[in-house]
Each structure stands twice: as structure tokens, then as C-alpha cells.
Design a protein around this motif. Structure first.
Motif, short mmCIF file in Angstrom:
data_model
loop_
_atom_site.label_atom_id
_atom_site.label_comp_id
_atom_site.label_asym_id
_atom_site.label_seq_id
_atom_site.Cartn_x
_atom_site.Cartn_y
_atom_site.Cartn_z
N ASP A 111 0.81 -1.21 0.00
CA ASP A 111 0.00 0.00 0.00
C ASP A 111 0.85 1.27 0.00
N ASP A 112 2.10 1.16 0.41
CA ASP A 112 3.01 2.31 0.42
C ASP A 112 3.67 2.53 -0.94
N GLY A 113 3.43 1.59 -1.88
CA GLY A 113 4.03 1.73 -3.20
C GLY A 113 5.32 0.95 -3.38
N HIS A 114 5.77 0.29 -2.33
CA HIS A 114 6.96 -0.55 -2.39
C HIS A 114 6.60 -1.93 -1.84
N PHE A 115 7.31 -2.93 -2.27
CA PHE A 115 7.01 -4.27 -1.76
C PHE A 115 8.29 -5.10 -1.74
N ARG A 116 8.28 -6.13 -0.90
CA ARG A 116 9.44 -7.00 -0.73
C ARG A 116 9.02 -8.45 -0.97
N ILE A 117 9.77 -9.12 -1.83
CA ILE A 117 9.52 -10.51 -2.19
C ILE A 117 10.62 -11.38 -1.58
N HIS A 118 10.22 -12.50 -0.99
CA HIS A 118 11.17 -13.48 -0.46
C HIS A 118 11.05 -14.77 -1.25
N ILE A 119 12.18 -15.28 -1.72
CA ILE A 119 12.25 -16.58 -2.38
C ILE A 119 13.27 -17.41 -1.60
N PRO A 120 12.82 -18.35 -0.76
CA PRO A 120 13.77 -19.20 -0.02
C PRO A 120 14.57 -20.07 -0.98
N ILE A 121 15.89 -20.12 -0.76
CA ILE A 121 16.76 -21.00 -1.55
C ILE A 121 17.17 -22.20 -0.70
N ILE A 122 17.67 -21.91 0.50
CA ILE A 122 18.01 -22.96 1.46
C ILE A 122 17.28 -22.66 2.76
N THR A 123 16.57 -23.64 3.29
CA THR A 123 15.88 -23.45 4.55
C THR A 123 15.76 -24.81 5.24
N ASN A 124 15.12 -24.85 6.37
CA ASN A 124 14.92 -26.11 7.08
C ASN A 124 13.63 -26.01 7.91
N PRO A 125 13.05 -27.12 8.30
CA PRO A 125 11.76 -27.10 9.00
C PRO A 125 11.79 -26.39 10.35
N GLN A 126 12.98 -26.18 10.89
CA GLN A 126 13.07 -25.53 12.21
C GLN A 126 13.15 -24.00 12.12
N VAL A 127 13.07 -23.45 10.91
CA VAL A 127 13.03 -22.00 10.77
C VAL A 127 11.61 -21.51 11.08
N GLN A 128 11.49 -20.55 11.97
CA GLN A 128 10.21 -19.95 12.32
C GLN A 128 10.16 -18.53 11.77
N PHE A 129 9.31 -18.31 10.79
CA PHE A 129 9.11 -16.98 10.20
C PHE A 129 7.75 -16.50 10.68
N ILE A 130 7.75 -15.49 11.53
CA ILE A 130 6.53 -15.06 12.21
C ILE A 130 6.18 -13.65 11.77
N LEU A 131 4.95 -13.49 11.28
CA LEU A 131 4.45 -12.19 10.84
C LEU A 131 3.15 -11.91 11.59
N GLU A 132 3.17 -10.87 12.43
CA GLU A 132 1.99 -10.51 13.23
C GLU A 132 1.41 -11.74 13.95
N ASP A 133 2.28 -12.46 14.65
CA ASP A 133 1.90 -13.61 15.47
C ASP A 133 1.47 -14.85 14.67
N GLU A 134 1.59 -14.80 13.35
CA GLU A 134 1.28 -15.97 12.53
C GLU A 134 2.57 -16.54 11.95
N GLN A 135 2.79 -17.84 12.15
CA GLN A 135 3.98 -18.48 11.61
C GLN A 135 3.72 -18.91 10.17
N LEU A 136 4.59 -18.49 9.25
CA LEU A 136 4.42 -18.77 7.83
C LEU A 136 5.36 -19.90 7.41
N PRO A 137 4.86 -20.89 6.69
CA PRO A 137 5.68 -22.06 6.30
C PRO A 137 6.38 -21.85 4.96
N LEU A 138 7.38 -20.99 4.92
CA LEU A 138 8.10 -20.70 3.68
C LEU A 138 8.99 -21.88 3.30
#
Length: 226
Positions: A111-138
């Protein structure tokens, strides 16, 4: 809507093969040292200076490709497929046992006119990515938009580094079409009703292929605006 998991994925084997040589480079420690514990590093594929070690974001800067990007042709294909202006493009590595503390990145919202894209290359199941109290399974190869002006944090509890390709883009009519097709509600300033007829028709065709509750609702809105 704080995040989108886009409907396409990228070739993880190609991404990892190109990453292999880049891992031999020196990756500077992230400059926001107060926001993390452990080891959080980055290397630039696009920067204002054109240098790979320049990992700083510069408002209204003129960004250019770095030597690292010239060694990653598949990543260059990915960037070129995003039909918008790109600012900073980086690889971000979070070492095992490291934590990015809860924080906000003001102005980093679609909404601010800019945006950020994430493309995981290497990750593991123990990574916790939390956005506003919701864990996202990237997962590796997926493509996500997230509203980083909202509170977010990351914890790598695994035994391997988490490495993402991160793209900062500038919103335009092409990205409006893409985001809307994935269920994003545009703000009043950029309302669906203001889209041109050709764009609206293309969006209806793509949404009807998806045939989900959200896409059917958007089709109804788009047709009502015709």
C-alpha cells in the motif's frame, strides 16, 4: 492482507547451483545489529553503488546490478520476469541458532508503493518466520510477498543456514494485476474500479482459472466495475 504465497515456484536446484560459488564471497554482517542475535549476513545483487558488499538501502537511489548478479543468470531471469522497477536485491543468510528480533520496516508495504519478495533458496523445518503472530511455512523455491511494515521476526532453530533471495520492487499496474489476481485488495487510491478495460479483462480470465472463493469474489467486483 499481510502476505501472499504466489502460485508459482522456482527451480531450487538451479538456485542452489548458482548460490554455491557466491557462498565463497565475503558476506557483510547485516547493519541492523540491534535487531538480531547471532549471525545475519547479506550480499547484494543490486545496489546503489553497484558493489556487492553495499547492502544498504537508499531512498530514491539509482540501483544497478552488481558483479554477483552477473554470475547468477537464473536469478537474473527471475528478476527480469518481474515487470517492475527493482531497487535493492540481496541474498540474506541467517545462521543456525540466530534470531531476528520482532521489528517493523516502515514503508515496506504494498500500500506504500513498495514491496518486498522473499524466495527461499536454502531453509529447514526448524526456521520460524513469524508475521503478526502468525507463523508462515516458507519452503525452498516458493515466492512470497510479506508486509514488512508489520511486526515480524525469524528464528533459525535448525542446523543449517537459512538463505533467501530478497527483492525490493516498486508497485506499478503490472504488479497491481498480479497482486489482485492473488486476492490482494487494492487501496481506494488504486482501486479495481480504476483499472483500464484491457487489464480488467486479463485479470478476470486469470481469476476464473483459479476458481476459488476469493477469486470468484474478485471476478464479481471486476465485472461490476465494467
Amino acid at each position: 492482507m499481510n502476505y501472499i504465497k504466489f502460485s508459482y515456484t522456482y527451480n531450487v536446484a538451479k538456485l542452489c547451483a548458482e548460490l554455491e560459488a557466491v557462498l565463497q564471497e565475503e558476506w557483510p554482517l547485516h547493519f541492523n545489529t540491534r535487531d538480531f542475535n547471532g549471525d545475519w549476513r547479506s550480499i547484494s545483487l543490486r545496489s546503489v553503488s553497484g558493489a556487492s558488499k553495499d547492502i544498504y538501502a537508499h531512498a530514491n537511489g539509482a540501483y544497478s546490478d552488481t558483479p554477483v548478479l552477473t554470475r547468477m543468470p537464473y536469478v537474473k531471469e527471475i528478476l527480469d520476469a518481474w515487470q517492475c522497477e527493482k531497487e535493492a536485491v540481496r541474498l540474506l543468510s541467517l545462521a543456525p541458532g540466530s534470531v531476528i528480533k520482532p521489528h517493523r520496516d516502515p514503508g515496506c508495504s504494498y500500500d506504500d508503493g513498495h514491496f518486498r519478495i522473499h524466495i527461499p533458496i536454502i531453509t529447514n523445518p526448524q526456521v520460524q518466520f513469524i508475521l503478526e503472530d502468525e507463523q508462515l511455512p516458507l519452503k525452498a523455491g516458493e515466492c512470497w510477498y510479506m508486509n514488512f511494515s508489520a511486526t515480524h521476526s525469524i528464528i533459525n532453530n535448525g542446523s543449517s543456514a537459512r538463505i533467501h533471495l530478497v527483492i525490493d520492487g516498486i508497485r506499478n499496474s503490472w504488479t497491481d494485476e498480479l497482486f489482485t489476481a492473488h486476492g490482494y485488495r487494492l487501496t481506494d487510491k488504486h482501486a479495481v474500479e480504476n483499472l483500464d478495460a484491457t487489464t480488467r479483462t486479463r485479470m478476470i480470465e486469470e481469476l476464473e482459472k483459479m476458481d476459488t472463493a476469493a477469486s470468484r469474489e474478485l471476478v464479481a467486483r471486476l465485472k461490476a466495475a465494467q
